[in-house]
Design a protein around this motif. Sequence first.
Motif, PDB file in Angstrom:
ATOM      1  N   SER A  54      27.142  29.257  43.974  1.00  0.00           N
ATOM      2  CA  SER A  54      28.063  30.376  44.157  1.00  0.00           C
ATOM      3  C   SER A  54      27.538  31.464  45.083  1.00  0.00           C
ATOM      4  O   SER A  54      28.276  32.391  45.424  1.00  0.00           O
ATOM      5  CB  SER A  54      28.415  30.997  42.798  1.00  0.00           C
ATOM      6  OG  SER A  54      27.250  31.426  42.116  1.00  0.00           O
ATOM      7  N   CYS A  55      26.273  31.381  45.510  1.00  0.00           N
ATOM      8  CA  CYS A  55      25.734  32.383  46.425  1.00  0.00           C
ATOM      9  C   CYS A  55      25.980  32.019  47.881  1.00  0.00           C
ATOM     10  O   CYS A  55      25.572  32.747  48.784  1.00  0.00           O
ATOM     11  CB  CYS A  55      24.240  32.592  46.181  1.00  0.00           C
ATOM     12  SG  CYS A  55      23.215  31.132  46.438  1.00  0.00           S
ATOM     13  N   SER A 109      37.581  29.830  43.910  1.00  0.00           N
ATOM     14  CA  SER A 109      36.645  28.825  44.425  1.00  0.00           C
ATOM     15  C   SER A 109      37.336  27.580  44.975  1.00  0.00           C
ATOM     16  O   SER A 109      36.662  26.666  45.440  1.00  0.00           O
ATOM     17  CB  SER A 109      35.670  28.398  43.309  1.00  0.00           C
ATOM     18  OG  SER A 109      34.915  29.494  42.861  1.00  0.00           O
ATOM     19  N   THR A 169      32.613  31.414  40.225  1.00  0.00           N
ATOM     20  CA  THR A 169      32.373  32.620  41.017  1.00  0.00           C
ATOM     21  C   THR A 169      31.337  33.528  40.362  1.00  0.00           C
ATOM     22  O   THR A 169      31.425  33.812  39.168  1.00  0.00           O
ATOM     23  CB  THR A 169      33.676  33.405  41.201  1.00  0.00           C
ATOM     24  OG1 THR A 169      34.671  32.539  41.776  1.00  0.00           O
ATOM     25  CG2 THR A 169      33.465  34.595  42.126  1.00  0.00           C
ATOM     26  N   ALA A 170      30.373  33.977  41.140  1.00  0.00           N
ATOM     27  CA  ALA A 170      29.335  34.877  40.641  1.00  0.00           C
ATOM     28  C   ALA A 170      29.696  36.324  40.939  1.00  0.00           C
ATOM     29  O   ALA A 170      30.537  36.612  41.797  1.00  0.00           O
ATOM     30  CB  ALA A 170      27.987  34.535  41.265  1.00  0.00           C
ATOM     31  N   ALA A 187      27.972  31.784  36.400  1.00  0.00           N
ATOM     32  CA  ALA A 187      27.790  31.678  37.851  1.00  0.00           C
ATOM     33  C   ALA A 187      27.480  30.242  38.204  1.00  0.00           C
ATOM     34  O   ALA A 187      26.638  29.603  37.576  1.00  0.00           O
ATOM     35  CB  ALA A 187      26.652  32.590  38.321  1.00  0.00           C
ATOM     36  N   GLY A 188      28.167  29.687  39.192  1.00  0.00           N
ATOM     37  CA  GLY A 188      27.899  28.332  39.643  1.00  0.00           C
ATOM     38  C   GLY A 188      26.594  28.235  40.398  1.00  0.00           C
ATOM     39  O   GLY A 188      26.123  29.216  40.980  1.00  0.00           O
ATOM     40  N   ASP A 195      37.354  32.176  36.422  1.00  0.00           N
ATOM     41  CA  ASP A 195      36.056  32.026  37.068  1.00  0.00           C
ATOM     42  C   ASP A 195      36.078  30.974  38.180  1.00  0.00           C
ATOM     43  O   ASP A 195      35.076  30.759  38.862  1.00  0.00           O
ATOM     44  CB  ASP A 195      34.983  31.657  36.032  1.00  0.00           C
ATOM     45  CG  ASP A 195      33.763  32.583  36.095  1.00  0.00           C
ATOM     46  OD1 ASP A 195      33.720  33.443  36.996  1.00  0.00           O
ATOM     47  OD2 ASP A 195      32.863  32.439  35.262  1.00  0.00           O
ATOM     48  N   ALA A 237      30.494  25.661  41.136  1.00  0.00           N
ATOM     49  CA  ALA A 237      31.039  26.735  41.968  1.00  0.00           C
ATOM     50  C   ALA A 237      31.721  27.868  41.232  1.00  0.00           C
ATOM     51  O   ALA A 237      32.525  28.588  41.834  1.00  0.00           O
ATOM     52  CB  ALA A 237      32.026  26.122  42.971  1.00  0.00           C
TER      53      ALA A 237
END
Length: 344
Positions: free
Chosen positions: A200-201, A144, A188-189, A196-197, A140, A186
């Motif tokens: 992350s968007c 990042s 990853t989403a 999801a961080g 995950d 952070a």
Amino acid sequence: MAFAVVPQAERLSHLKTQSEDVASQIGCQVASVEGLSFQDPIADLAATYHVQFDGCSMGDEKLKQALALWEDMQGIKEVEAEAVVRSSEDTVKQDDPLRAKQYYLQTIHRDEACRSLALDKVQPVIVAVVDTGVDSDHPDLVDSFLRDANGKIIGANFVGKGSKGAADDQWDDQRGHGTHVAGLIAATALNAKGVAGVASCVPIKIMPIRVLGSNATPGSLTLSTYPGGTYKNMSGTSMAAPIAAGSYALVLSGLRKSKIERFRYGDVYPLMTKATGAGKFNKDDVVSQGVLDVHKLLVTARAKLVPEPQDETPQPEKPAPETPQEPLEPLVPEPPMNICSFQP
């Protein structure tokens, strides 16, 4: 979904059989059935599995039917669907299996902030995670990290040999605290993995800086990444701090006009302490007396720190006003000259 009474050794095969039964009744096919890995002490999530269907269109009625079928089956303790978040352009599927457990993303209105950035040209942000290091192989987090041109992760270690002279690259996390912090910021989403961080968007990258060894101390149950590809709940101010850091990174990405634009701490800090939502706390304990609302922070920062765009359309030049001229007097012909001659 989570099991209640089925023996652990039989859970996966039992769930696969049940999944095929549900799929046949709703007209779908089973794409995958897999268990989720966790680090103790998350006992309530130890028997959690992710089931994915394909080959069908999952509308609201079919989804309700599927959930009802699961709930009536023996051994199923809890079942929930993956959330769907609608942006201004399209529908984005939140397919991170543990996303529903991240209560703090809803508390700080993270999704509202992300949706308001959907049409903006966001800029990259780098966050240095100064902690016990970060697990470089966590699925995950692997996408990042800040990397050089050769794909090597950029980071530094100041513990052990790294504390004696030049820092080295032995920054991999052996304690777990830094990895948990990095995931809050952070992870990853939309990658069908874990969590999801907060930021992350937006295009965020983390740079691991290891400065803490075995004496690092953590601080209400926040689920995030943990070494070994697992996930763990941890508590304390050191878990609240990365949520605030991720919120700041998200806002900064939306405010920047270029990746090198900077905003002064003195300008941003007062906005963060006022952009609060739920919760009223004693000012002696919490400076803002409330919980950070990242969407409110984004809206406020835009209004305070980003100047209104100027209309650069060239305007036609106005002709200079004509100066009135004095009327000319009529010309009067001069009388003819008489030329005379005299004789002596």
